[in-house]
Design a protein around this motif. Structure first.
Motif, mmCIF file in Angstrom:
data_model
loop_
_atom_site.group_PDB
_atom_site.id
_atom_site.type_symbol
_atom_site.label_atom_id
_atom_site.label_comp_id
_atom_site.label_asym_id
_atom_site.label_seq_id
_atom_site.Cartn_x
_atom_site.Cartn_y
_atom_site.Cartn_z
ATOM 1 N N GLU A 108 6.768 -3.218 13.856
ATOM 2 C CA GLU A 108 7.738 -4.277 13.526
ATOM 3 C C GLU A 108 8.290 -3.639 12.126
ATOM 4 O O GLU A 108 9.681 -3.928 12.075
ATOM 5 C CB GLU A 108 6.924 -5.445 13.221
ATOM 6 N N LEU A 109 7.716 -2.917 11.242
ATOM 7 C CA LEU A 109 8.383 -2.783 10.017
ATOM 8 C C LEU A 109 9.233 -1.372 10.167
ATOM 9 O O LEU A 109 10.229 -1.405 9.781
ATOM 10 C CB LEU A 109 7.259 -2.247 8.918
ATOM 11 N N LYS A 110 8.859 -0.488 11.189
ATOM 12 C CA LYS A 110 9.823 0.649 11.547
ATOM 13 C C LYS A 110 10.984 0.047 12.281
ATOM 14 O O LYS A 110 12.105 0.447 12.162
ATOM 15 C CB LYS A 110 9.011 1.509 12.462
ATOM 16 N N SER A 111 10.961 -0.960 13.272
ATOM 17 C CA SER A 111 12.040 -1.673 13.931
ATOM 18 C C SER A 111 13.298 -2.054 13.069
ATOM 19 O O SER A 111 14.517 -1.792 13.322
ATOM 20 C CB SER A 111 11.555 -2.470 14.954
ATOM 21 N N VAL A 112 12.975 -2.430 12.124
ATOM 22 C CA VAL A 112 13.948 -2.746 10.933
ATOM 23 C C VAL A 112 14.049 -1.687 9.921
ATOM 24 O O VAL A 112 15.031 -1.878 8.945
ATOM 25 C CB VAL A 112 13.714 -4.086 10.178
ATOM 26 N N GLY A 113 13.481 -0.488 9.984
ATOM 27 C CA GLY A 113 13.874 0.400 8.883
ATOM 28 C C GLY A 113 13.350 0.731 7.860
ATOM 29 O O GLY A 113 13.409 1.513 6.969
ATOM 30 N N LEU A 114 12.342 -0.334 7.427
ATOM 31 C CA LEU A 114 11.575 -0.354 6.074
ATOM 32 C C LEU A 114 10.907 0.823 5.922
ATOM 33 O O LEU A 114 10.487 1.211 4.692
ATOM 34 C CB LEU A 114 11.043 -1.631 6.041
ATOM 35 N N ILE A 115 10.114 1.352 7.022
ATOM 36 C CA ILE A 115 9.265 2.431 7.048
ATOM 37 C C ILE A 115 9.686 3.569 8.152
ATOM 38 O O ILE A 115 10.608 3.363 8.893
ATOM 39 C CB ILE A 115 7.905 2.080 7.265
ATOM 40 N N GLN A 116 9.367 4.694 7.927
ATOM 41 C CA GLN A 116 9.642 5.748 8.690
ATOM 42 C C GLN A 116 8.144 6.553 8.982
ATOM 43 O O GLN A 116 7.433 6.422 8.384
ATOM 44 C CB GLN A 116 10.676 6.743 8.266
ATOM 45 N N GLY A 117 8.255 7.226 10.269
ATOM 46 C CA GLY A 117 7.153 7.702 10.720
ATOM 47 C C GLY A 117 7.450 9.090 10.998
ATOM 48 O O GLY A 117 8.395 9.286 11.565
ATOM 49 N N HIS A 133 0.901 -1.129 0.083
ATOM 50 C CA HIS A 133 -0.113 -0.028 0.110
ATOM 51 C C HIS A 133 0.857 1.162 -0.029
ATOM 52 O O HIS A 133 0.485 2.268 -0.716
ATOM 53 C CB HIS A 133 -0.949 -0.007 1.247
ATOM 54 N N LEU A 134 2.048 1.152 0.695
ATOM 55 C CA LEU A 134 2.837 2.405 0.781
ATOM 56 C C LEU A 134 3.624 2.619 -0.418
ATOM 57 O O LEU A 134 3.657 3.811 -0.853
ATOM 58 C CB LEU A 134 3.745 2.425 2.112
ATOM 59 N N LEU A 135 4.008 1.439 -1.196
ATOM 60 C CA LEU A 135 4.574 1.749 -2.182
ATOM 61 C C LEU A 135 3.879 2.084 -3.533
ATOM 62 O O LEU A 135 3.958 3.028 -4.333
ATOM 63 C CB LEU A 135 5.238 0.213 -2.979
ATOM 64 N N LYS A 136 2.542 1.675 -3.684
ATOM 65 C CA LYS A 136 1.481 1.975 -4.565
ATOM 66 C C LYS A 136 1.262 3.343 -4.331
ATOM 67 O O LYS A 136 1.076 4.410 -5.247
ATOM 68 C CB LYS A 136 0.281 1.195 -4.367
ATOM 69 N N ALA A 137 1.128 4.069 -3.052
ATOM 70 C CA ALA A 137 0.722 5.382 -2.773
ATOM 71 C C ALA A 137 1.867 6.266 -3.399
ATOM 72 O O ALA A 137 1.507 7.460 -3.662
ATOM 73 C CB ALA A 137 0.116 5.531 -1.282
ATOM 74 N N ILE A 176 7.570 4.595 3.246
ATOM 75 C CA ILE A 176 8.735 4.069 2.923
ATOM 76 C C ILE A 176 10.018 4.588 3.179
ATOM 77 O O ILE A 176 10.021 5.618 2.627
ATOM 78 C CB ILE A 176 8.825 3.258 1.474
ATOM 79 N N ASP A 177 10.990 4.047 3.664
ATOM 80 C CA ASP A 177 12.319 4.642 3.920
ATOM 81 C C ASP A 177 13.153 4.555 2.604
ATOM 82 O O ASP A 177 13.545 3.366 2.454
ATOM 83 C CB ASP A 177 12.884 4.240 5.149
ATOM 84 N N PRO A 178 13.329 5.375 1.664
ATOM 85 C CA PRO A 178 13.799 4.884 0.425
ATOM 86 C C PRO A 178 15.268 4.477 0.517
ATOM 87 O O PRO A 178 15.518 3.486 -0.516
ATOM 88 C CB PRO A 178 13.715 6.366 -0.574
ATOM 89 N N LYS A 179 16.225 4.737 1.202
ATOM 90 C CA LYS A 179 17.252 4.379 1.380
ATOM 91 C C LYS A 179 17.504 2.872 1.817
ATOM 92 O O LYS A 179 18.151 2.057 1.188
ATOM 93 C CB LYS A 179 18.127 5.327 2.327
ATOM 94 N N VAL A 180 16.586 2.613 2.827
ATOM 95 C CA VAL A 180 16.488 1.342 3.365
ATOM 96 C C VAL A 180 16.125 0.450 2.386
ATOM 97 O O VAL A 180 16.311 -0.766 2.216
ATOM 98 C CB VAL A 180 15.902 1.249 4.817
ATOM 99 N N TRP A 181 14.961 0.753 1.830
ATOM 100 C CA TRP A 181 14.129 0.088 0.955
ATOM 101 C C TRP A 181 15.253 -0.375 -0.581
ATOM 102 O O TRP A 181 15.120 -1.634 -0.802
ATOM 103 C CB TRP A 181 13.176 0.837 0.047
ATOM 104 N N ALA A 182 15.949 0.901 -0.872
ATOM 105 C CA ALA A 182 16.920 0.206 -1.972
ATOM 106 C C ALA A 182 18.135 -0.572 -1.371
ATOM 107 O O ALA A 182 18.440 -1.662 -2.296
ATOM 108 C CB ALA A 182 17.616 1.910 -2.139
ATOM 109 N N GLN A 183 18.296 -0.419 -0.047
ATOM 110 C CA GLN A 183 19.396 -1.399 0.258
ATOM 111 C C GLN A 183 18.911 -2.989 0.368
ATOM 112 O O GLN A 183 19.553 -3.874 -0.007
ATOM 113 C CB GLN A 183 20.033 -1.177 1.738
ATOM 114 N N PHE A 184 17.433 -3.008 0.899
ATOM 115 C CA PHE A 184 16.957 -4.385 0.934
ATOM 116 C C PHE A 184 16.846 -5.132 -0.457
ATOM 117 O O PHE A 184 16.928 -6.087 -0.323
ATOM 118 C CB PHE A 184 15.599 -4.151 1.759
#
Length: 109
Positions: A63-72, A34-38, A83-91
């Motif tokens: 849980e998603l924030k704890s690994v850095g995939l999202i930011q709030g 949902h976040l990627l689509k938005a 989505i945290d773009p830097k962490v998403w790219a690394q993942f």
């Protein structure tokens, strides 16, 4: 004191495992999709989108924030997530490196 199981693996292996574990629930995958689509920060409409209770969604976001995939960000009484773009790219890079081509040359199994 002995080693914990994660200490025998390198940092990249442990980080990838934490990311994959965070995504190992269909609600979390739906949140990420949902976040990627938005392509924007989402503030509170995940309850309507996913049909889950706010407390359940909050736990999945945690849980998603704890690994850095999202930011709030806190904006007034609501919390907005994206989505945290830097962490998403690394993942994405880590997953790409993990899923290398495999050819079963001798048909062993």
């Amino acid at each position: 004191m002995g080693l914990t199981k994660t200490e025998i693996f390198n940092d990249k292996q442990n980080k990838l495992a934490r990311m994959m574990k965070a995504l190992a629930h269909p609600a979390r995958i739906a949140i990420i999709q949902h976040l990627l689509k938005a392509q924007v920060c989402i503030c509170g409409d995940l309850v309507e989108e996913l049909g889950l209770a706010q407390a359940t969604i909050s736990q999945h976001l945690k849980e998603l924030k704890s690994v850095g995939l999202i930011q709030g960000n806190i904006e007034g009484a609501s919390v907005c997530y994206c989505i945290d773009p830097k962490v998403w790219a690394q993942f994405r890079t880590s997953l790409g490196n993990f899923f290398v081509p495999y050819v079963n040359r001798d048909n062993c199994c």
